[in-house]
Design a protein around this motif. Structure first.
Motif, PDB file in Angstrom:
ATOM      1  N   GLY A 151       0.798  -1.221   0.000  1.00  0.00           N
ATOM      2  CA  GLY A 151       0.000   0.000   0.000  1.00  0.00           C
ATOM      3  C   GLY A 151       0.825   1.262   0.000  1.00  0.00           C
TER       4      GLY A 151
ATOM      5  N   THR B 240      -1.066   4.357   1.356  1.00  0.00           N
ATOM      6  CA  THR B 240      -2.432   4.679   0.940  1.00  0.00           C
ATOM      7  C   THR B 240      -3.380   4.458   2.115  1.00  0.00           C
ATOM      8  OG1 THR B 240      -2.739   2.434   0.145  1.00  0.00           O
ATOM      9  CG2 THR B 240      -1.971   4.063  -1.459  1.00  0.00           C
ATOM     10  N   GLY B 241      -4.606   4.868   1.943  1.00  0.00           N
ATOM     11  CA  GLY B 241      -5.597   4.648   2.987  1.00  0.00           C
ATOM     12  C   GLY B 241      -5.995   5.936   3.667  1.00  0.00           C
TER      13      GLY B 241
END
Length: 987
Positions: free
Chosen positions: A188, A206-207
């Motif tokens: 990620g 990410t996130g």
């Protein structure tokens, strides 16, 4: 009928190129488009022997090593190197990795250049979406497919590589190259980088958590931080500054990375109306300055006029140990004018004692009445012409520099409209009072340079002159400059304020002895600083030949480091920093040498054009020691204008291996293309590559020739002859000029399509011309073109006496300034058979008064130092446009309507005047082209027309249709008129 169609298909498949040419010759079938019209060029029978001449196919398929250093590298152990071959295969390139001892080689077609591993075991590069590991010395190649990108970083004895896969989980792999093992895999990852210290791999994940992950490459410690907007690490890898955002509440945090514990040093107000925009650490990592934006509804000035929307900036400061950051500067702080506001990122001075920031004037936004009369009102009292005002971008307002000390709270504005900030010197700022504006005639004084105290704001005068020529000593104790008025170097002790002429006893002139640039002021510029001695024990300077050591205090007499050897033997010595082990480097300062350091010098022999290397040890008497010299071009201060800059190898410093005394150098000669060589001592050189595209064609030789100018002084130039030169034959000559090109005697230029009036020398020499490039030196107080006439006419008379020169077939050509020289020469000499003028000035009066495109400034301002106007009106009578009636030679003009340097109307004036007098003149104007053409189709077309033009007048070739009957405007883009008139018709 079916069989006839099959026969036609077979014929066309076997003679595709011929068929294409037949179609292109019929202008009624398709619009005019240049492919390869070299079949319209005329070649006498006596030239149709031996090797082929250079044509468009040769130019298109020309190949060779990359002229820049892009893709060139040496393995740390010095055993392998890599380079790039351009246009091989056609329209692509090849990456070559090979052993220095030539026992091993590996190639990649179309791949981007990569890098060597720190242990010199692998070469790593990306091919398509695969990361490739090539084991050096072996044919072992490992591919990792599906890679979107990679980064390599070496730290100490280890070396780390990261690559990211093109997969849905955005995997990032950390790889230890020395152990050939994967160290970690992260998922990620949206962005990644190594920090400057090489201790940390930083991964933005990410996130919704906006998590930042830091992995320590040395200890293996992992740190995680959430809600991260921006971050920065100090250069030592010990501290990080984080900007976080939690529910639109912005915070700034101070994070010592050894502990990972955060300390909030600033946070936005409860309504979230402000936020950090930019932040910066000082070099020690102990101080922070940052900009905070106040997101208010609007901003108004003192007259309640709206000046800017939603922005109000403040500068804040934090020092290690403080509890919270403090407000340092706001728009109305003392020292900031009420009509200025803070703009842009703050920055620390190198010593961390001051914070620099920018100010921008407030702009009153007033709505215009769409029904109002739109009229430009020009008034002679305007401080700036309407044309300049109309071109100003209201959103691109000049910014001014200000400073505030970290210990005191008073802001000092360093620059204004007429005062420009140049740089910091200790506790002082160097500024220039710029008086050469639009209304320069009202300001007879020239520019001046001052020091401004960043503590008190008081100013100290330094010197008046047009150009700065200023330098700062490594510890900022001395300011060092060349005074144009007296031609000497001065040191200025910043602490005591004392000036000292430190070159007064040097018996030679320290500026350029022969004016090489016609612009005002450049004729007596200093030749430059070579470097500094450690501990500020001296400065190394160049004269036109030798290197001098000067004492900054002026107490010790100057020392000629090269013992006058350069001047005595006509050799110009220069330092090449990459060759000198004793040198260290400071950004913006230059090399610093130990007082007994051994220097490797590049050397250029101005008499015969040889180039090479010498060695000299500081503090040792005697001449420099010869390492190698020869008839080649390896490393000189050269500008390859003749070759459009594509092959200017003279500017390239030899490249050294990181852990071995191994250098890769590039060498070329007129008949030996640019190639790579290996050396350990600069005495012996081993050839590593031998790419010779020119060997397949009728190439050229070059020789340096000295000749008397019209004023009896001696100049020199390079004479290019075809490879199949026959001394019993009479050759036409083309003279091409600008400034000086004799230092390019041993350059092997690549042929190219002509985008201006600089000749494609290989093209014309291959086709049976001699080409001469004379050096022009300019006389102060006289029009520049007069110096060109003095040189070019002298060269023509000298060449015409050579037994192999056809004295009745000499042509001249020049571009830009040299195009103006051509116009002048043509109207003041009858020696030349034909001339080409490209984008040159023809009318000295209108040339002074026209407005320079894009900025709306009259050229009169830029040319204020030239002896061209009412003050010397008798000189104006020499203007080419005033002497059109004296022209005896035909002229081809190339000038484009979009030219932003020299107005197209200059060409129109000359063309119309010559047409009125019945003179032979043609003009080419290419749509959508500027001062130099860029469209390959147009450059091809121009190359053909110039060749046809000179072939007709210098070789008695048939005229092309465009010269005989022209190309009607209604057939523009349809007919080309390139057909040659043969026996009353056209081919």
């Amino acid at each position: 009928m079916q069989y006839l169609g099959l026969i036609l298909i077979l014929l066309l498949s076997n003679i595709g190129a011929t068929a294409q040419r037949l179609v292109l010759q019929d202008s009624n079938l398709i619009p005019y488009s240049v492919q390869d019209f070299t079949h319209y060029l005329w070649t006498p029978m006596y030239e149709k022997t031996g090797k082929p001449v250079i044509d468009f196919s040769a130019i298109d398929h020309w190949y060779g090593v990359e002229p820049s250093l892009h893709g060139v590298a040496i393995s740390p152990d010095g055993r392998y190197f890599t380079y790039k071959i351009q246009n091989q295969p056609f329209n692509s390139y090849t990456i070559v990795i090979q052993a220095i001892d030539s026992t091993w080689k590996y190639t990649f077609c179309g791949a981007e250049p990569g890098c060597f591993s720190g242990d010199s075991r692998h070469y790593i590069l990306r091919v398509g979406d695969s990361l490739c590991f090539l084991t050096l010395g072996k044919m072992q190649l490992r591919y990792i497919p599906g890679v979107s990108g990679y980064k390599l970083f070496e730290q100490g004895k280890g070396q780390w590589l990261v690559w990211q896969y093109k997969d849905s989980v955005q995997r990032l792999v950390l790889y230890d190259l020395f152990s050939d093992k994967e160290k970690m895999v992260f998922r990620g990852v949206s962005d990644y980088s190594f920090d400057n210290s090489g201790q940390w791999l930083c991964c933005q994940l990410t996130g919704a958590e906006k998590e930042l992950l830091l992995y320590n490459l040395i200890t293996g410690v992992t740190l995680r931080f959430s809600s991260v907007v921006k971050y920065v690490l100090d250069d030592k890898g010990k501290l990080m500054i984080l900007e976080t955002d939690q529910n639109n509440r912005f915070k700034l945090q101070w994070v010592p990375l050894l502990t990972g514990k955060t300390r909030m040093i600033w946070e936005a107000d409860s309504e979230g109306n402000n936020r950090v925009d930019m932040f910066v650490l000082d070099k020690t990592g102990s101080q922070l300055a940052f900009l905070v934006q106040q997101l208010s509804d609007s901003k108004y000035n003192e007259n309640s006029v709206k000046v800017d929307d939603n922005v109000a900036n403040t500068i804040w400061y934090y020092k290690e140990g403080m509890i919270r950051a403090t407000l340092k500067v706001k728009d109305q702080s003392p020292g900031i004018s009420s009509n200025l506001y803070i703009h842009g990122a703050p920055n620390f001075t190198s010593d961390g004692k001051y914070i620099m920031f920018s100010l921008k004037p407030q702009v009153k936004k007033r709505e215009s009445n769409p029904n109002a009369v739109q009229v430009d009102v020009w008034n002679y009292k305007d401080p700036m012409l309407q044309s300049e005002q109309l071109l100003l971008d209201p959103n691109n307002i000049s910014t001014y520099t200000a400073v505030i000390g970290t210990e005191n709270g008073t802001s000092i504005q360093l620059s204004t409209t007429n005062r420009k900030y140049l740089g910091v010197i200790g506790d002082y700022a160097l500024v220039k009072h710029d008086v050469c504006g639009d209304r320069f005639w009202e300001k007879p004084e020239i520019d001046s340079f001052w020091l401004v105290s960043m503590k008190s704001g008081s100013s100290f005068f330094l010197v008046k002159q047009l150009f700065a020529n200023l330098a700062v000593s490594p510890t900022h104790k001395y300011l060092f400059y060349f005074d144009e008025a007296v031609g000497h170097y001065f040191s200025y002790d910043i602490v005591t304020g004392k000036k000292k002429n430190i070159s007064e006893t040097i018996p030679v002139y320290m500026g350029t002895e022969q004016p090489s640039d016609p612009l005002p002021g450049f004729s007596n510029l200093r030749t430059g600083i070579a470097g500094w001695l450690e501990g500020e024990k001296g400065v190394l300077l160049y004269d036109s030949y030798d290197i001098w050591q000067l004492d900054l205090t002026g107490k010790m007499p100057p020392v000629n480091v090269t013992n006058g050897y350069g001047r005595k033997h006509g050799i110009t010595f220069r330092l090449t920093g990459g060759l000198n082990k004793s040198a260290s480097y400071i950004n913006g300062i230059g090399p610093i040498f130990s007082t007994n350091g051994s220097l490797v010098l590049t050397a250029y022999n101005t008499t015969n054009g040889d180039n090479g290397f010498y060695q000299k040890t500081l503090n040792m008497e005697g001449d420099p020691t010869l390492l190698s010299m020869g008839p080649w071009l390896m490393s000189i201060e050269a500008n390859s204008v003749l070759n459009n800059g594509d092959n200017a190898a003279g500017m390239i410093t030899p490249m050294k291996a990181q852990n071995a005394d191994v250098w890769i150098v590039r060498r070329q000669a007129a008949t030996d293309a640019l190639n790579y060589f290996f050396t350990t001592n600069f005495k012996q050189f081993k050839r590593l590559t031998n790419i010779q595209p020119q060997s397949a064609y009728n190439w050229m030789t070059s020789e340096l020739i000295a000749f008397p100018q019209m004023d009896k002084t001696i100049s020199q130039g390079v004479l290019y002859k075809p490879e199949n030169f026959n001394p019993a034959q009479k050759y036409p000559v083309l003279i091409n000029y600008y400034f000086q090109f004799s230092q390019l005697l041993n350059e092997c230029p690549s042929p190219y399509y002509m985008g201006n009036g600089f000749l494609n020398i290989p093209w014309f020499v291959s086709r049976g011309y001699l080409v001469f490039t004379p050096d022009i030196y300019f006389t102060q107080g006289r029009p520049r073109p007069a110096s060109a006439l003095n040189t070019v006419e002298g060269a023509a008379l000298f060449l015409s006496k050579l037994p192999y020169v056809n004295s009745k077939r000499i042509g001249i050509c020049g571009h830009s300034r040299a195009g103006g020289y051509t116009n002048y020469i043509l109207t003041h000499s009858n020696l030349f058979t034909a001339a080409l003028s490209s984008a040159g000035v023809s009318d000295w009066i209108s040339a002074q008064l026209y407005l320079i495109k894009d900025i709306g400034v009259p050229r009169l301002s830029a040319a204020q130092q030239e002896p061209f106007f009412w003050e010397k009106f008798e000189v104006m009578k020499e203007s080419p446009i005033m002497n059109v009636d004296k022209i005896t030679s035909p002229l081809l003009i190339m000038h484009n309507k979009l030219d932003g340097a020299v107005p197209w109307e200059q060409a129109v004036e000359l063309f119309v005047a010559m047409r009125r007098f019945g003179k032979s003149v043609w003009m080419l104007q290419y749509d959508n082209e500027n001062h130099n053409m860029a469209n390959p189709q147009n450059c091809k077309d121009f190359t053909i027309r110039v060749t046809q033009y000179f072939d007709h007048f210098l070789k008695e070739a048939p005229e092309p249709k465009w010269m005989v009957t022209g190309v009607p405007a209604n057939l523009k883009g349809i007919e080309h008129g390139l057909e040659l008139e043969i026996n009353g018709g056209f081919r």
